[in-house]
Motif scaffolding. Structure first.
Motif, mmCIF file in Angstrom:
data_model
loop_
_atom_site.group_PDB
_atom_site.id
_atom_site.type_symbol
_atom_site.label_atom_id
_atom_site.label_comp_id
_atom_site.label_asym_id
_atom_site.label_seq_id
_atom_site.Cartn_x
_atom_site.Cartn_y
_atom_site.Cartn_z
ATOM 1 N N HIS A 99 12.929 0.960 -1.049
ATOM 2 C CA HIS A 99 13.520 -0.341 -1.779
ATOM 3 C C HIS A 99 14.580 -0.108 -2.556
ATOM 4 O O HIS A 99 15.377 -0.923 -2.731
ATOM 5 N N HIS A 139 7.620 4.253 -0.382
ATOM 6 C CA HIS A 139 7.798 2.679 -0.156
ATOM 7 C C HIS A 139 8.956 2.157 -1.217
ATOM 8 O O HIS A 139 9.786 1.365 -1.005
ATOM 9 N N MET A 184 3.193 -3.627 -1.875
ATOM 10 C CA MET A 184 4.035 -2.991 -2.906
ATOM 11 C C MET A 184 5.604 -3.331 -2.412
ATOM 12 O O MET A 184 5.861 -3.866 -1.547
ATOM 13 N N CYS A 191 4.125 -5.539 2.033
ATOM 14 C CA CYS A 191 5.263 -5.712 1.291
ATOM 15 C C CYS A 191 5.210 -7.009 0.357
ATOM 16 O O CYS A 191 4.992 -7.954 0.888
ATOM 17 N N LEU A 192 5.498 -6.819 -0.791
ATOM 18 C CA LEU A 192 5.313 -8.072 -1.700
ATOM 19 C C LEU A 192 6.654 -9.144 -1.587
ATOM 20 O O LEU A 192 6.301 -10.260 -1.875
ATOM 21 N N GLN A 245 13.135 -6.402 -5.951
ATOM 22 C CA GLN A 245 12.217 -7.578 -5.566
ATOM 23 C C GLN A 245 12.164 -8.423 -6.557
ATOM 24 O O GLN A 245 11.461 -9.459 -6.272
HETATM 25 NI NI NI Z 1 7.680 -3.342 -0.645
#
Ligand code: NI
Length: 187
Positions: free
Chosen positions: A134, A130, A187, A88-89, A51
């Protein structure tokens, strides 16, 4: 410490497999510190390396003060099932209800390479699942039904127009406000 740009849905790195961490260096510790700072600035409870555009197999979480950097994490036990909304960010303001195990045991290494094991329930267990997804290119929308996933992606196509180049830049200072209709943190 510095805030890292968050990579958004549409950036291929979010779909790539990460690479196990083998060297526990000062650079790694700086990355972990920066990821915590970035997560807090985004009012998030978890953040995984892809991310922030990185390939290291690591994530950070802080669920109500339960704060962990998990490096090379693996879920060694998962039990129970519950459905709850997630965000989700990497595609902010899109929500979906996902079934997850309610209790997990995660084995990981800390920033010095020392192995540890953590047992988690409820939201912390959900956040670990979660984030570990990722690290293997998986996103919560993958769990939605075809129609719900299609609706979520259509919503994201509109929302993403406010960002340039699949990147979200956070501002230092005040954390972004959590949507009162969806108090679940990203998240
Ligand atoms: Ni996420």
């Amino acid at each position: 410490m510095s805030l890292l740009p968050i990579h958004l849905l549409g950036d291929p790195i979010l779909r790539e497999e990460t690479i196990p961490v083998t060297e526990f260096t000062d650079e790694l510790r700086t990355l972990v510190d920066d990821m915590f700072e970035t997560m807090y600035a985004a009012s998030g409870i978890g953040l995984a390396a892809p991310q922030v555009g990185r390939r290291e197999r690591l994530a950070v979480v802080d669920v109500e003060g339960a704060k962990y950097a998990i490096i090379n994490p693996e879920i060694v036990l998962a039990e129970g099932k519950a459905r709850a909304e997630e965000a989700c960010l990497s595609f902010p303001d899109v929500y979906g209800t996902v079934e997850r195990a309610t209790r997990v045991i995660v084995q990981a290494q800390d920033v010095n390479g020392t192995p540890f094991e953590v047992e988690a329930t409820d939201l912390l267990a959900r956040c670990f699942q979660h984030e570990i997804d990722h690290l293997h290119g998986k996103l919560f929308i993958d769990y939605l039904s075809y129609l719900k996933r299609r609706a979520a992606l259509a919503e994201w196509e509109e929302l993403r127009k406010q960002y340039t180049g699949n990147i979200r830049h956070l501002k230092p200072g005040a954390p972004e406000l959590v949507d009162p209709e969806h108090p679940e943190a990203g998240m």
